[in-house]
Design a protein around this motif. Structure first.
Motif, PDB file in Angstrom:
ATOM      1  N   ILE A 168       0.842  -1.205   0.000  1.00 21.82           N
ATOM      2  CA  ILE A 168       0.000   0.000   0.000  1.00 21.82           C
ATOM      3  C   ILE A 168       0.872   1.247   0.000  1.00 21.82           C
ATOM      4  CG2 ILE A 168      -1.713   1.320   1.306  1.00 21.82           C
ATOM      5  CD1 ILE A 168      -2.727  -1.430   2.383  1.00 21.82           C
ATOM      6  N   TYR A 169       1.939   1.227   0.795  1.00 20.14           N
ATOM      7  CA  TYR A 169       2.855   2.378   0.818  1.00 20.14           C
ATOM      8  C   TYR A 169       3.453   2.622  -0.569  1.00 20.14           C
ATOM      9  CZ  TYR A 169       7.077   5.075   1.340  1.00 20.14           C
ATOM     10  OH  TYR A 169       8.052   6.018   1.147  1.00 20.14           O
ATOM     11  N   LYS A 170       3.930   1.565  -1.219  1.00 15.71           N
ATOM     12  CA  LYS A 170       4.550   1.718  -2.532  1.00 15.71           C
ATOM     13  C   LYS A 170       3.556   2.248  -3.563  1.00 15.71           C
ATOM     14  CE  LYS A 170       8.368  -1.602  -2.360  1.00 15.71           C
ATOM     15  NZ  LYS A 170       8.967  -2.782  -3.018  1.00 15.71           N
ATOM     16  N   LEU A 171       2.319   1.777  -3.484  1.00 18.05           N
ATOM     17  CA  LEU A 171       1.303   2.253  -4.424  1.00 18.05           C
ATOM     18  C   LEU A 171       0.940   3.710  -4.148  1.00 18.05           C
ATOM     19  CD1 LEU A 171      -0.933  -0.950  -4.527  1.00 18.05           C
ATOM     20  CD2 LEU A 171       0.447  -0.029  -6.405  1.00 18.05           C
ATOM     21  N   GLU A 172       0.890   4.091  -2.882  1.00 16.36           N
ATOM     22  CA  GLU A 172       0.655   5.491  -2.543  1.00 16.36           C
ATOM     23  C   GLU A 172       1.811   6.360  -3.019  1.00 16.36           C
ATOM     24  OE1 GLU A 172      -2.108   5.625   1.492  1.00 16.36           O
ATOM     25  OE2 GLU A 172       0.075   5.620   1.712  1.00 16.36           O
ATOM     26  N   ASP A 173       3.024   5.814  -2.928  1.00 19.51           N
ATOM     27  CA  ASP A 173       4.236   6.570  -3.250  1.00 19.51           C
ATOM     28  C   ASP A 173       4.499   6.648  -4.749  1.00 19.51           C
ATOM     29  OD1 ASP A 173       6.687   7.921  -2.400  1.00 19.51           O
ATOM     30  OD2 ASP A 173       7.744   6.144  -3.121  1.00 19.51           O
ATOM     31  N   ILE A 214      -1.657   7.847  -8.497  1.00 16.89           N
ATOM     32  CA  ILE A 214      -3.033   7.866  -8.028  1.00 16.89           C
ATOM     33  C   ILE A 214      -3.300   9.173  -7.309  1.00 16.89           C
ATOM     34  CG2 ILE A 214      -3.256   5.359  -7.833  1.00 16.89           C
ATOM     35  CD1 ILE A 214      -2.623   5.607  -4.871  1.00 16.89           C
ATOM     36  N   ASP A 215      -4.540   9.642  -7.402  1.00 13.39           N
ATOM     37  CA  ASP A 215      -4.896  10.896  -6.736  1.00 13.39           C
ATOM     38  C   ASP A 215      -5.895  10.662  -5.607  1.00 13.39           C
ATOM     39  OD1 ASP A 215      -7.088  10.232  -8.229  1.00 13.39           O
ATOM     40  OD2 ASP A 215      -7.131  12.074  -9.421  1.00 13.39           O
ATOM     41  N   LYS A 216      -6.095   9.392  -5.259  1.00 14.16           N
ATOM     42  CA  LYS A 216      -6.940   9.062  -4.105  1.00 14.16           C
ATOM     43  C   LYS A 216      -6.399   7.789  -3.485  1.00 14.16           C
ATOM     44  CE  LYS A 216     -10.479   6.812  -7.007  1.00 14.16           C
ATOM     45  NZ  LYS A 216     -11.931   6.743  -7.263  1.00 14.16           N
ATOM     46  N   GLY A 217      -7.215   7.080  -2.716  1.00 17.89           N
ATOM     47  CA  GLY A 217      -6.728   5.883  -2.055  1.00 17.89           C
ATOM     48  C   GLY A 217      -6.382   4.766  -3.026  1.00 17.89           C
ATOM     49  N   VAL A 218      -5.684   3.757  -2.514  1.00 17.65           N
ATOM     50  CA  VAL A 218      -5.296   2.599  -3.316  1.00 17.65           C
ATOM     51  C   VAL A 218      -6.487   1.655  -3.441  1.00 17.65           C
ATOM     52  CG1 VAL A 218      -3.743   0.625  -3.452  1.00 17.65           C
ATOM     53  CG2 VAL A 218      -2.913   2.801  -2.520  1.00 17.65           C
ATOM     54  N   GLN A 219      -6.765   1.204  -4.646  1.00 17.72           N
ATOM     55  CA  GLN A 219      -7.901   0.311  -4.870  1.00 17.72           C
ATOM     56  C   GLN A 219      -7.538  -1.132  -4.515  1.00 17.72           C
ATOM     57  OE1 GLN A 219     -10.946   1.723  -5.754  1.00 17.72           O
ATOM     58  NE2 GLN A 219      -9.667   3.524  -5.359  1.00 17.72           N
ATOM     59  N   THR A 220      -8.497  -1.846  -3.937  1.00 20.85           N
ATOM     60  CA  THR A 220      -8.242  -3.232  -3.539  1.00 20.85           C
ATOM     61  C   THR A 220      -7.911  -4.111  -4.743  1.00 20.85           C
ATOM     62  OG1 THR A 220     -10.622  -3.695  -3.610  1.00 20.85           O
ATOM     63  CG2 THR A 220      -9.671  -3.096  -1.469  1.00 20.85           C
ATOM     64  N   SER A 221      -8.441  -3.790  -5.909  1.00 19.06           N
ATOM     65  CA  SER A 221      -8.154  -4.579  -7.110  1.00 19.06           C
ATOM     66  C   SER A 221      -6.675  -4.469  -7.487  1.00 19.06           C
ATOM     67  CB  SER A 221      -9.025  -4.116  -8.278  1.00 19.06           C
ATOM     68  OG  SER A 221      -8.818  -2.739  -8.552  1.00 19.06           O
ATOM     69  N   SER A 278      -5.947   3.877   2.430  1.00 14.24           N
ATOM     70  CA  SER A 278      -4.804   4.738   2.712  1.00 14.24           C
ATOM     71  C   SER A 278      -4.228   4.360   4.071  1.00 14.24           C
ATOM     72  CB  SER A 278      -5.200   6.213   2.694  1.00 14.24           C
ATOM     73  OG  SER A 278      -6.232   6.471   3.627  1.00 14.24           O
ATOM     74  N   LEU A 279      -2.922   4.528   4.214  1.00 12.80           N
ATOM     75  CA  LEU A 279      -2.249   4.182   5.464  1.00 12.80           C
ATOM     76  C   LEU A 279      -2.519   5.229   6.538  1.00 12.80           C
ATOM     77  CD1 LEU A 279       1.262   3.112   4.119  1.00 12.80           C
ATOM     78  CD2 LEU A 279      -0.532   1.587   4.970  1.00 12.80           C
ATOM     79  N   THR A 280      -2.687   4.771   7.766  1.00 15.83           N
ATOM     80  CA  THR A 280      -2.689   5.672   8.913  1.00 15.83           C
ATOM     81  C   THR A 280      -1.237   5.916   9.327  1.00 15.83           C
ATOM     82  OG1 THR A 280      -2.770   3.853  10.492  1.00 15.83           O
ATOM     83  CG2 THR A 280      -4.894   4.712   9.693  1.00 15.83           C
ATOM     84  N   ASP A 281      -1.028   6.765  10.300  1.00 13.17           N
ATOM     85  CA  ASP A 281       0.331   7.034  10.766  1.00 13.17           C
ATOM     86  C   ASP A 281       1.003   5.769  11.283  1.00 13.17           C
ATOM     87  OD1 ASP A 281       0.122   9.684  10.095  1.00 13.17           O
ATOM     88  OD2 ASP A 281      -0.345  10.374  12.132  1.00 13.17           O
ATOM     89  N   SER A 282       0.262   4.940  12.031  1.00  9.02           N
ATOM     90  CA  SER A 282       0.843   3.714  12.567  1.00  9.02           C
ATOM     91  C   SER A 282       1.130   2.711  11.454  1.00  9.02           C
ATOM     92  CB  SER A 282      -0.073   3.092  13.623  1.00  9.02           C
ATOM     93  OG  SER A 282      -1.341   2.776  13.069  1.00  9.02           O
ATOM     94  N   ALA A 295       5.223   0.252   7.530  1.00 13.18           N
ATOM     95  CA  ALA A 295       5.596   0.122   6.122  1.00 13.18           C
ATOM     96  C   ALA A 295       6.982   0.690   5.860  1.00 13.18           C
ATOM     97  CB  ALA A 295       4.562   0.822   5.245  1.00 13.18           C
ATOM     98  N   LEU A 296       7.267   1.867   6.408  1.00 12.16           N
ATOM     99  CA  LEU A 296       8.572   2.486   6.188  1.00 12.16           C
ATOM    100  C   LEU A 296       9.693   1.685   6.830  1.00 12.16           C
ATOM    101  CD1 LEU A 296       7.662   6.260   6.559  1.00 12.16           C
ATOM    102  CD2 LEU A 296       8.744   5.198   4.569  1.00 12.16           C
ATOM    103  N   ASN A 297       9.408   1.044   7.948  1.00 12.95           N
ATOM    104  CA  ASN A 297      10.418   0.193   8.578  1.00 12.95           C
ATOM    105  C   ASN A 297      10.739  -1.004   7.692  1.00 12.95           C
ATOM    106  OD1 ASN A 297      12.164  -0.539  10.817  1.00 12.95           O
ATOM    107  ND2 ASN A 297      10.694  -2.157  11.277  1.00 12.95           N
ATOM    108  N   MET A 298       9.718  -1.570   7.047  1.00 13.58           N
ATOM    109  CA  MET A 298       9.948  -2.681   6.132  1.00 13.58           C
ATOM    110  C   MET A 298      10.703  -2.216   4.888  1.00 13.58           C
ATOM    111  SD  MET A 298       8.913  -5.103   7.862  1.00 13.58           S
ATOM    112  CE  MET A 298       9.416  -6.280   6.620  1.00 13.58           C
ATOM    113  N   VAL A 299      10.350  -1.053   4.385  1.00 12.93           N
ATOM    114  CA  VAL A 299      11.066  -0.493   3.234  1.00 12.93           C
ATOM    115  C   VAL A 299      12.533  -0.272   3.596  1.00 12.93           C
ATOM    116  CG1 VAL A 299      11.295   1.562   1.773  1.00 12.93           C
ATOM    117  CG2 VAL A 299       9.040   0.555   2.163  1.00 12.93           C
ATOM    118  N   ARG A 300      12.769   0.248   4.794  1.00 10.18           N
ATOM    119  CA  ARG A 300      14.142   0.474   5.265  1.00 10.18           C
ATOM    120  C   ARG A 300      14.934  -0.828   5.292  1.00 10.18           C
ATOM    121  NH1 ARG A 300      17.784   3.349   8.299  1.00 10.18           N
ATOM    122  NH2 ARG A 300      18.785   2.238  10.017  1.00 10.18           N
ATOM    123  N   LYS A 301      14.367  -1.865   5.913  1.00 14.38           N
ATOM    124  CA  LYS A 301      15.058  -3.152   5.988  1.00 14.38           C
ATOM    125  C   LYS A 301      15.332  -3.710   4.592  1.00 14.38           C
ATOM    126  CE  LYS A 301      13.331  -4.735  10.498  1.00 14.38           C
ATOM    127  NZ  LYS A 301      12.503  -5.750  11.183  1.00 14.38           N
TER     128      LYS A 301
END
Length: 222
Positions: free
Chosen positions: A13-18, A22-29, A64-68, A73-79
């Motif tokens: 979800i983070y990667k798709l948002e990034d 897209i100009d809104k939330g990530v679609q489940t499809s 869309s991701l919440t702060d938590s 997600a960012l911790n996984m991206v970092r690793k």
């Protein structure tokens, strides 16, 4: 809920948002397509993630991701990106081999080990593909890089990042000498989203598929 599944969903979800496409939330499809699973399975998991406060979901808008959720997600991206850099720099992997290995290892290593690896590498800010590595606080270096498709003809640019490409595409780019840090010029652009003809390091001409060119982030050289 398995922790690896939670981490995989939040990272996708983070990667798709990034992606900036897209100009809104990530679609489940789209999530289902990226994870190669059914949309019903995705919907069930998204409900669990929302119940745990990791995502927000609204019909017709998307996920869309919440702060938590973004923090995980960012911790996984970092690793993942630290592992990719370590595999290339310390173990001699090529840049087209590291994503699959890092996908497995990112769930197994602790934050402590990831930080030790990062320190051992000299605290790099980017992975082998030029993607930024979040720092310990989860902050990313911001750049004003642009897609190659947005560059005018005959503008000298430097390749800074190659976003989310397959091993086959990365091998092709390496075979023609197109890696991060090289200079190139767009010499011609076919109509209707056709291929781009690029000159690499003031030497050979090569055709680059439009979709692949979109993933190449560059900076202008004045």
């Amino acid at each position: 809920m398995a922790s690896t599944a939670l981490e995989d969903y939040l990272k996708i979800i983070y990667k798709l948002e990034d992606s900036g496409s897209i100009d809104k939330g990530v679609q489940t499809s789209v999530i289902a397509e990226r994870l190669s699973i059914s949309q019903a399975s995705v919907s069930n998991m998204i409900k669990k993630l929302a119940d745990n406060g990791y995502v927000s979901y609204a019909p017709y808008y998307g996920v869309s991701l919440t702060d938590s959720g973004r923090k995980i997600a960012l911790n996984m991206v970092r690793k993942h990106r630290i592992l990719e850099q370590y595999l290339v720099e310390r173990l001699g992997y090529s840049w087209d081999e590291v994503d699959e290995e890092a996908e497995v290892l990112e769930h197994a290593i602790s934050d402590k080990l990831a930080n030790r690896m990062w320190d051992d590498l000299g605290q790099p800010t980017h992975d082998p593909h030029g993607s930024p590595i979040p720092n310990i606080e989860g902050e990313l270096v911001k750049h004003n890089w642009q897609s190659l498709i947005d560059m005018p003809l005959n503008q000298l640019v430097c390749v800074k990042r190659i976003k989310n490409r397959s091993p086959e595409e990365l091998r092709y780019l390496a075979s023609i000498g197109l890696t991060t840090g090289v200079n190139l010029v767009v010499k011609n652009r076919a109509p209707l989203n056709g291929p781009l003809l690029v000159e690499i390091n003031a030497d050979e001409l090569h055709a680059i598929d439009y979709r692949l060119a979109m993933a190449l982030q560059v900076s202008k050289i004045k």
